[in-house]
Enzyme design. Sequence first.
Site, PDB file in Angstrom:
ATOM      1  N   HIS A 215      -3.968   0.808   8.264  1.00 19.62           N
ATOM      2  CA  HIS A 215      -4.490   0.667   6.883  1.00 19.62           C
ATOM      3  C   HIS A 215      -5.704   0.047   6.988  1.00 19.62           C
ATOM      4  O   HIS A 215      -6.589   0.270   6.000  1.00 19.62           O
ATOM      5  CB  HIS A 215      -3.400  -0.717   6.329  1.00 19.62           C
ATOM      6  CG  HIS A 215      -3.890  -0.956   4.918  1.00 19.62           C
ATOM      7  ND1 HIS A 215      -3.464  -0.355   3.884  1.00 19.62           N
ATOM      8  CD2 HIS A 215      -4.462  -1.993   4.602  1.00 19.62           C
ATOM      9  CE1 HIS A 215      -4.197  -0.935   2.553  1.00 19.62           C
ATOM     10  NE2 HIS A 215      -4.705  -2.190   3.345  1.00 19.62           N
TER      11      HIS A 215
ATOM     12  N   CYS B  93       0.801  -1.288  -0.025  1.00 19.02           N
ATOM     13  CA  CYS B  93       0.014  -0.078  -0.154  1.00 19.02           C
ATOM     14  C   CYS B  93       0.843   1.313   0.213  1.00 19.02           C
ATOM     15  O   CYS B  93       1.920   1.482   0.808  1.00 19.02           O
ATOM     16  CB  CYS B  93      -0.971  -0.117   1.097  1.00 19.02           C
ATOM     17  SG  CYS B  93      -1.956   1.430   1.441  1.00 19.02           S
TER      18      CYS B  93
ATOM     19  N   GLN C 238      -9.624  13.162  -0.709  1.00 20.25           N
ATOM     20  CA  GLN C 238      -8.912  13.923  -1.693  1.00 20.25           C
ATOM     21  C   GLN C 238      -9.257  15.271  -1.650  1.00 20.25           C
ATOM     22  O   GLN C 238     -10.382  15.509  -0.915  1.00 20.25           O
ATOM     23  CB  GLN C 238      -9.001  13.383  -3.195  1.00 20.25           C
ATOM     24  CG  GLN C 238      -8.662  11.844  -3.355  1.00 20.25           C
ATOM     25  CD  GLN C 238      -8.913  11.585  -4.687  1.00 20.25           C
ATOM     26  OE1 GLN C 238      -8.316  12.030  -5.571  1.00 20.25           O
ATOM     27  NE2 GLN C 238      -9.962  10.521  -4.779  1.00 20.25           N
TER      28      GLN C 238
ATOM     29  N   ASN D  23     -14.206   9.283  -1.061  1.00 21.28           N
ATOM     30  CA  ASN D  23     -14.981   8.018  -1.653  1.00 21.28           C
ATOM     31  C   ASN D  23     -14.481   6.754  -0.880  1.00 21.28           C
ATOM     32  O   ASN D  23     -13.310   6.457  -0.505  1.00 21.28           O
ATOM     33  CB  ASN D  23     -14.418   7.960  -3.139  1.00 21.28           C
ATOM     34  CG  ASN D  23     -14.720   9.067  -3.982  1.00 21.28           C
ATOM     35  OD1 ASN D  23     -15.706   9.567  -3.908  1.00 21.28           O
ATOM     36  ND2 ASN D  23     -13.787   9.160  -4.946  1.00 21.28           N
TER      37      ASN D  23
ATOM     38  N   HIS E 298      -8.560   7.158   3.081  1.00 21.38           N
ATOM     39  CA  HIS E 298      -7.968   8.475   2.826  1.00 21.38           C
ATOM     40  C   HIS E 298      -8.882   9.004   1.966  1.00 21.38           C
ATOM     41  O   HIS E 298      -9.967   8.594   1.645  1.00 21.38           O
ATOM     42  CB  HIS E 298      -6.985   7.945   1.787  1.00 21.38           C
ATOM     43  CG  HIS E 298      -7.052   7.290   0.606  1.00 21.38           C
ATOM     44  ND1 HIS E 298      -7.806   6.287   0.366  1.00 21.38           N
ATOM     45  CD2 HIS E 298      -7.243   8.030  -0.764  1.00 21.38           C
ATOM     46  CE1 HIS E 298      -7.906   6.026  -1.091  1.00 21.38           C
ATOM     47  NE2 HIS E 298      -7.907   7.223  -1.753  1.00 21.38           N
TER      48      HIS E 298
ATOM     49  N   HIS F 187      -6.691   2.105   1.899  1.00 14.25           N
ATOM     50  CA  HIS F 187      -6.235   2.661   2.941  1.00 14.25           C
ATOM     51  C   HIS F 187      -7.248   3.864   3.119  1.00 14.25           C
ATOM     52  O   HIS F 187      -7.585   4.463   2.189  1.00 14.25           O
ATOM     53  CB  HIS F 187      -4.870   3.293   2.622  1.00 14.25           C
ATOM     54  CG  HIS F 187      -4.030   3.646   4.021  1.00 14.25           C
ATOM     55  ND1 HIS F 187      -3.290   2.837   4.494  1.00 14.25           N
ATOM     56  CD2 HIS F 187      -4.214   4.859   4.799  1.00 14.25           C
ATOM     57  CE1 HIS F 187      -2.794   3.497   5.618  1.00 14.25           C
ATOM     58  NE2 HIS F 187      -3.421   4.853   5.853  1.00 14.25           N
TER      59      HIS F 187
ATOM     60  N   CYS G 175       0.489   3.406   3.233  1.00 10.50           N
ATOM     61  CA  CYS G 175       0.955   3.270   4.508  1.00 10.50           C
ATOM     62  C   CYS G 175       2.262   3.867   4.889  1.00 10.50           C
ATOM     63  O   CYS G 175       2.964   4.237   4.046  1.00 10.50           O
ATOM     64  CB  CYS G 175       1.215   1.571   4.805  1.00 10.50           C
ATOM     65  SG  CYS G 175      -0.363   0.716   4.893  1.00 10.50           S
TER      66      CYS G 175
END
Length: 374
Positions: free
Chosen positions: A134, A70, A189, A174, A187, A185, A73
């Site tokens: 994660h 990933c 934007q 999303n 997250h 992971h 991470c």
Amino acid sequence: MKRTSTRLADGRELIYYDAADDTVRDAVDQRPLPQTATSSELRYDPVLDEWVVIASHRQGRIYHPPADECPLCPSQDGRHSEIPDSSYDVVVFENRFPSLSPHPVLGDTATGPFPELSRPGVGRCEVVCFTSDHDASFADLTPDQARLVLDAWTDRTEELSQLPGVVQVFPFENRGAEIGVTLQHPHGQIYAYPFTTPRTERMTAAATAHRRRTGRNLFEDLLAAERAQGDRIVLQGEHWTAFVPHAAHWPYEVHLYPNRRVADLRALTEAERAEWAPLYLDLLRRFDLLFRTEDGGGTGSGVNRTPYISAWHQAPTAHGPGGGGELALHMELFTIRRTVGKLKFLAGSESAMDVFINDVSPEQAARRLREVGA
């Protein structure tokens, strides 16, 4: 909150947001990365009066890597990721495969048959890593961790709003493969657009027309009406209200408004920021409780994590038309799942004509969201 800015090996900016003021961040990106080159282009659609972003370089972005590879991470045990340090609280960095870029390279299409309808896709796209864990989700964060994410969003709104050409700043998340997420992971934007988005223009036009007719603000009237009627309210606090809108587009859609109208994240008070975190976490956990499955959906907690999109709507920057104007800061949270094992697809009416057909009544959705948290 401590903010530490550094650069990755290819020149992209990375910013650590730490809860502890004495945190030291001096790790260096060890990867032999080439300088990034983007071919983002804006093309104007005169039929729909809107801009479309063409970003063909994004075809090569990372797609569903295994957990031990990933890129979000922290860098550990000799494996180098997008985050050079071995741990972090919240991290924001420039996307390696951005839809918009400070220095896009235009292809030959820019001199095609409609050069007057094209321009460089100047802007900025950032990735926001909510936690180094994660296997976590935003709903797993503590209120203090969620508050740190809110502070990072606010800081990015302030800084990105000052960039030349940026007109609107859009933080969003999303979640779920069903939505199209390619990195699992936790997250989100942030997009810094060089134009006002079509959705924002439509909301602003509606609010302007409402002001002309009534002399009042549309968003204030809408929130007051929902609070007065009450049957679509999901959660209420002293400073925030979460409700299913009267004309919800999605089967389960909740709007989260500060009770005091403000233009953007920067205008929130300390009390409003403090209350947002636990209330939003409660809302996310209710979404996860909506669709139980017999096997627990693989989470080990008897709950199948619900795919969703969570989006902050805030006024265009001072560089854009209207500045703050009539638009009110609010968050919209919705899922494309309509029941266990079934998704809401945007087919002919929705995709071709922008006419949504909702399979769940807003009142039923609100009642269900209240019940799952009881």
